[in-house]
Design an enzyme around this catalytic site. Structure first.
Site, PDB file in Angstrom:
ATOM      1  N   CYS A 134      44.828  45.822 149.028  1.00 37.57           N
ATOM      2  CA  CYS A 134      44.991  47.309 148.771  1.00 37.57           C
ATOM      3  C   CYS A 134      43.520  47.788 148.403  1.00 37.57           C
ATOM      4  O   CYS A 134      43.353  48.868 148.743  1.00 37.57           O
ATOM      5  CB  CYS A 134      45.975  47.747 147.997  1.00 37.57           C
ATOM      6  N   HIS A 259      44.667  54.322 144.801  1.00 37.17           N
ATOM      7  CA  HIS A 259      43.494  53.641 143.895  1.00 37.17           C
ATOM      8  C   HIS A 259      42.342  54.551 144.346  1.00 37.17           C
ATOM      9  O   HIS A 259      42.335  55.448 145.439  1.00 37.17           O
ATOM     10  CB  HIS A 259      43.219  52.335 144.944  1.00 37.17           C
TER      11      HIS A 259
HETATM   12  N1  LIG Z   1      51.294  47.015 145.486  1.00 41.44           N
HETATM   13  C1  LIG Z   1      50.180  47.190 146.200  1.00 41.44           C
HETATM   14  O1  LIG Z   1      49.500  48.067 146.253  1.00 41.44           O
HETATM   15  C2  LIG Z   1      50.027  45.820 147.430  1.00 41.44           C
HETATM   16  C3  LIG Z   1      49.105  46.290 148.281  1.00 41.44           C
HETATM   17  C4  LIG Z   1      48.821  45.450 149.274  1.00 41.44           C
HETATM   18  C5  LIG Z   1      49.403  44.197 149.230  1.00 41.44           C
HETATM   19  N2  LIG Z   1      50.340  43.890 148.174  1.00 41.44           N
HETATM   20  C6  LIG Z   1      50.893  42.508 148.352  1.00 41.44           C
HETATM   21  O2  LIG Z   1      52.352  42.718 148.789  1.00 41.44           O
HETATM   22  C7  LIG Z   1      53.027  41.704 148.283  1.00 41.44           C
HETATM   23  C8  LIG Z   1      54.538  42.502 147.699  1.00 41.44           C
HETATM   24  O3  LIG Z   1      53.852  43.363 146.695  1.00 41.44           O
HETATM   25  P1  LIG Z   1      54.694  44.172 145.913  1.00 41.44           P
HETATM   26  O4  LIG Z   1      53.845  45.003 144.813  1.00 41.44           O
HETATM   27  O5  LIG Z   1      55.772  44.791 146.817  1.00 41.44           O
HETATM   28  O6  LIG Z   1      55.471  43.386 144.851  1.00 41.44           O
HETATM   29  P2  LIG Z   1      56.910  43.590 144.222  1.00 41.44           P
HETATM   30  O7  LIG Z   1      57.200  44.918 143.890  1.00 41.44           O
HETATM   31  O8  LIG Z   1      56.956  42.582 142.962  1.00 41.44           O
HETATM   32  O9  LIG Z   1      58.037  42.979 145.254  1.00 41.44           O
HETATM   33  C9  LIG Z   1      58.192  41.600 145.493  1.00 41.44           C
HETATM   34  C10 LIG Z   1      59.125  41.279 146.920  1.00 41.44           C
HETATM   35  O10 LIG Z   1      59.263  40.045 147.163  1.00 41.44           O
HETATM   36  C11 LIG Z   1      60.323  39.587 147.094  1.00 41.44           C
HETATM   37  N3  LIG Z   1      60.623  38.344 146.636  1.00 41.44           N
HETATM   38  C12 LIG Z   1      59.953  37.608 145.613  1.00 41.44           C
HETATM   39  N4  LIG Z   1      60.375  36.258 145.416  1.00 41.44           N
HETATM   40  C13 LIG Z   1      60.926  35.997 146.489  1.00 41.44           C
HETATM   41  C14 LIG Z   1      61.644  34.964 147.235  1.00 41.44           C
HETATM   42  N5  LIG Z   1      61.633  33.718 146.327  1.00 41.44           N
HETATM   43  N6  LIG Z   1      62.027  34.807 148.220  1.00 41.44           N
HETATM   44  C15 LIG Z   1      62.216  35.876 149.131  1.00 41.44           C
HETATM   45  N7  LIG Z   1      61.716  37.152 148.463  1.00 41.44           N
HETATM   46  C16 LIG Z   1      61.172  37.388 147.463  1.00 41.44           C
HETATM   47  C17 LIG Z   1      61.231  40.515 146.167  1.00 41.44           C
HETATM   48  O11 LIG Z   1      62.439  40.295 146.643  1.00 41.44           O
HETATM   49  P3  LIG Z   1      63.610  40.634 145.235  1.00 41.44           P
HETATM   50  O12 LIG Z   1      63.562  42.218 145.072  1.00 41.44           O
HETATM   51  O13 LIG Z   1      64.893  40.168 145.925  1.00 41.44           O
HETATM   52  O14 LIG Z   1      62.909  40.033 144.168  1.00 41.44           O
HETATM   53  C18 LIG Z   1      60.363  41.894 146.466  1.00 41.44           C
HETATM   54  O15 LIG Z   1      61.040  42.548 147.830  1.00 41.44           O
HETATM   55  C19 LIG Z   1      52.405  40.895 147.347  1.00 41.44           C
HETATM   56  O16 LIG Z   1      51.829  39.891 148.031  1.00 41.44           O
HETATM   57  C20 LIG Z   1      50.981  41.769 147.013  1.00 41.44           C
HETATM   58  O17 LIG Z   1      49.921  41.114 146.787  1.00 41.44           O
HETATM   59  C21 LIG Z   1      50.594  44.825 147.493  1.00 41.44           C
END
Ligand SMILES: NC(=O)c1ccc[n+]([C@@H]2O[C@H](COP(=O)([O-])OP(=O)(O)OC[C@H]3O[C@@H](n4cnc5c(N)ncnc54)[C@H](OP(=O)(O)O)[C@@H]3O)[C@@H](O)[C@H]2O)c1
Ligand SMILES: NC(=O)c1ccc[n+]([C@@H]2O[C@H](COP(=O)([O-])OP(=O)(O)OC[C@H]3O[C@@H](n4cnc5c(N)ncnc54)[C@H](OP(=O)(O)O)[C@@H]3O)[C@@H](O)[C@H]2O)c1
Lengths: 353, 353
Positions: A134, A259
């Site tokens: 991001c 950001h």
């Molecule tokens: N936040 C940002 O600004 C951003 C920007 C770019 C990229 N990212 C990347 O995008 C990804 C997700 O980030 P996020 O911020 O959305 O995280 P988050 O809010 O913590 O959400 C995590 C997601 O992954 C799922 N998950 C976790 N463990 C799992 C498992 N064992 N099997 C299947 N699904 C699972 C969760 O499902 P449950 O709800 O069922 O636990 C939830 O849907 C990460 O790799 C992060 O680095 C984030």
């Protein structure tokens, strides 16, 4: 794409997360190119219903079968889950677009920002395409446009990263801490804020309310953070400048979403503010918002929820006619994650046409 | 000093302000070199009683008579008040130490940071000595030490400035806005925060709660802010490097007190992290706090209320062996204002001895 003619089936893996939630909103608003949209998350979420395109869809647990009949899968899950499951989906013929850090620097995985290097999407020997971090995404569309015209030679970047960059847990932590410190005199005496917020600093190493924390990500060699290394390495890969000098310090700030970055960018020759403004104002996906006398410069609370990269405070360095100073701001959950992934997925869907 | 033998009389002009309040605390704790301490503010505050050195002292209104019998006066008032009254006090033989921006770049007024250029205090043809801007002061002691060893060649700086840098009004504004947004879901949708805080952005051009604002000070030529120009010009003057290239973007953050800065500093030859850490760790008035693996780096909530400049995240630039990346943090009301002024006043008092 397997089933030509029919609209492709899309899976959103991690539909229940911070990025996933924004993805569902984006899929509901963009021109609809998808047939079925399947929502996938951990077994904890299986059976939950989420709205997308005005319909309630039941979340299914991540499994090999979850990819049956799927053409394109967006992965919005933690690195380790993506690392394990993206190759499984790809082996079933699914084109995977991954939002995690697991594959971004893999030389066999293209790292794509459609406005900058859309062409790279077609070279995907592993069947996986990566979307950048991001922080990189919050500046790269504007920088890509300036690079195309002026030729980038060096970057010095400092970040002001929102807590939602650390997912739902980041947002919950800031909200909780703010409710403990707001309405008090806290913040003037040493230890005040730390005592008030207690031990619960969530995904951050220090309290983030009424504070700024010069750390984001995990520990890398020589005192660098993973967010800093990623910004450098991903920028080089996307722009095709393998040796670009990039100096960066990443800092977390008490902002919910969007950001911001300060950028000192040095180019191959002299630049002008008028020229830079023209490039920024006409670049697709970029908005010039720059009139300090009228109080105009982008800030996170105005940028949140919008698609473009906003650029303000455009100045030529006073002591270097080849360098520009910029303040860049973008929604880390939209262009910084879900939107860029959606754009890549649409490029893949268009290959069928 | 006029009355040799007796302890000098000190006037604190602006005793009721954000800097003044910290000054009274500092005067109560440092080794006491003063005879009478007279407290001066606007006529609005005349008659109020404030505590200093454990005694209640009545505030008097600013007037020519307020300087009768005064040896040294600290000015902690807005620029226009300092510009008008400092020469009046100086004409009466008072040595004025001014904290405002009115005289800092006057070639006949020394700009002093005791750890860096204490010698400059004696050349004061106008009877006025200036103390630098809080943003400059938050980094200059550490940079001065590195410059003395390595020879500075270029600076790229981004700031994370606390709201108390804009005085009591800045603190009141952040507190009011925080109480309106805390405990809500605000910050995820465009316009949310702006609607909640309403029109009252106080001394800031945009809401500062849940936000970062890339602006501090007044508008200067070519889109620069006064804080940015001051940081560049003051750094050059204090270090005696009239042509030092300095690129800076100043940003306000929702922190009550303690400024932070990221610094990319390029030197005359190769630097090492070990060498830089040694310089920082041994420089007077500077603390090295740098161990990311143990979660150690300075943040405003830990630094507030302390005297030194804290330095963390010390890294050598990956692509330039002559450059360092630093994260620097200091209390803008202590070393950034009141403490530096107190140190200068003590140098002047010591001239009698
Ligand atoms: N936040 C940002 O600004 C951003 C920007 C770019 C990229 N990212 C990347 O995008 C990804 C997700 O980030 P996020 O911020 O959305 O995280 P988050 O809010 O913590 O959400 C995590 C997601 O992954 C799922 N998950 C976790 N463990 C799992 C498992 N064992 N099997 C299947 N699904 C699972 C969760 O499902 P449950 O709800 O069922 O636990 C939830 O849907 C990460 O790799 C992060 O680095 C984030
Ligand atoms: N805040 C910082 O971090 C910082 C750092 C370095 C330097 N400075 C500089 O220090 C100065 C004071 O800043 P501050 O933040 O303490 O401001 P502040 O909180 O607004 O206080 C202003 C002070 O000036 C007095 N004053 C205002 N108008 C006056 C008048 N007409 N005659 C006499 N006194 C008058 C006020 O007295 P009343 O209470 O009677 O109105 C008050 O004591 C400014 O020049 C500022 O730029 C501030």
């Amino acid at each position: 794409m397997s089933r030509s003619g029919a609209r492709p089936t899309l899976a959103v893996v991690g539909a229940t997360g911070a990025v996933g939630a924004v993805m569902l909103r984006i899929l509901s608003h963009r021109a609809d190119v998808w047939g079925e949209i399947r929502l996938v998350a951990s077994p904890r979420s299986a059976g939950r219903k989420l709205a997308v395109r005005g319909e309630e869809v039941e979340v299914v647990a991540l499994s090999e079968e979850a990819f049956d009949g799927v053409d394109v899968a967006m992965f919005d899950v933690p690195d380790d889950i993506a690392e394990r499951w993206a190759p499984i989906a790809a082996a079933k013929g699914v084109v995977v677009i991954d939002n995690s850090g697991a594959f971004r620097l893999d030389p066999e995985v293209p790292l794509v920002v459609p406005e900058v290097n859309a062409h790279a999407v077609r070279q995907r020997p592993r069947g996986i395409i990566a979307s950048p971090h991001c922080t990189t995404l919050s500046m790269i569309v504007a920088l890509g446009a300036l690079h195309a015209e002026y030729g980038l030679r060096e970057l010095v970047v400092s970040t002001y990263q929102a807590v939602s960059g650390a997912g739902r847990a980041g947002v919950d932590t800031l909200r909780r801490q703010l409710s403990l410190v707001a309405g008090t005199e806290l913040g003037t005496n040493p230890g005040d804020v730390r005592r008030a917020v207690g031990e619960g600093t969530g995904p951050f190493p220090e309290p983030v309310a009424l504070n700024v924390v010069p750390w984001a990500g995990s520990v890398r060699a020589d005192g660098w953070s993973s967010d800093e290394m990623q910004l450098r390495d991903e920028t080089r890969k996307i722009l095709g400048l393998a040796k670009l000098p990039v100096a960066v310090t990443c800092v977390r700030v008490p902002v919910v979403t969007a950001h911001a970055l300060t950028v000192h960018a040095r180019f191959q020759g002299e630049v002008t503010v008028a020229g830079a403004r023209e490039i920024i104002a006409t670049a697709p996906g970029v908005v010039l918002f720059d009139n300090p006398e009228a109080g105009e410069f982008p800030t996170p609370v105005d940028v949140v929820g919008t698609d473009p990269t906003w650029v303000g405070r455009v100045r030529r360095s006073l002591d270097d006619p080849t360098a520009l100073e910029l303040f860049v701001c973008g929604d880390n959950l939209r262009k910084g994650a879900a939107l860029n992934t959606a754009q890549i997925a649409e490029l893949v869907a268009a290959e069928r046409a």
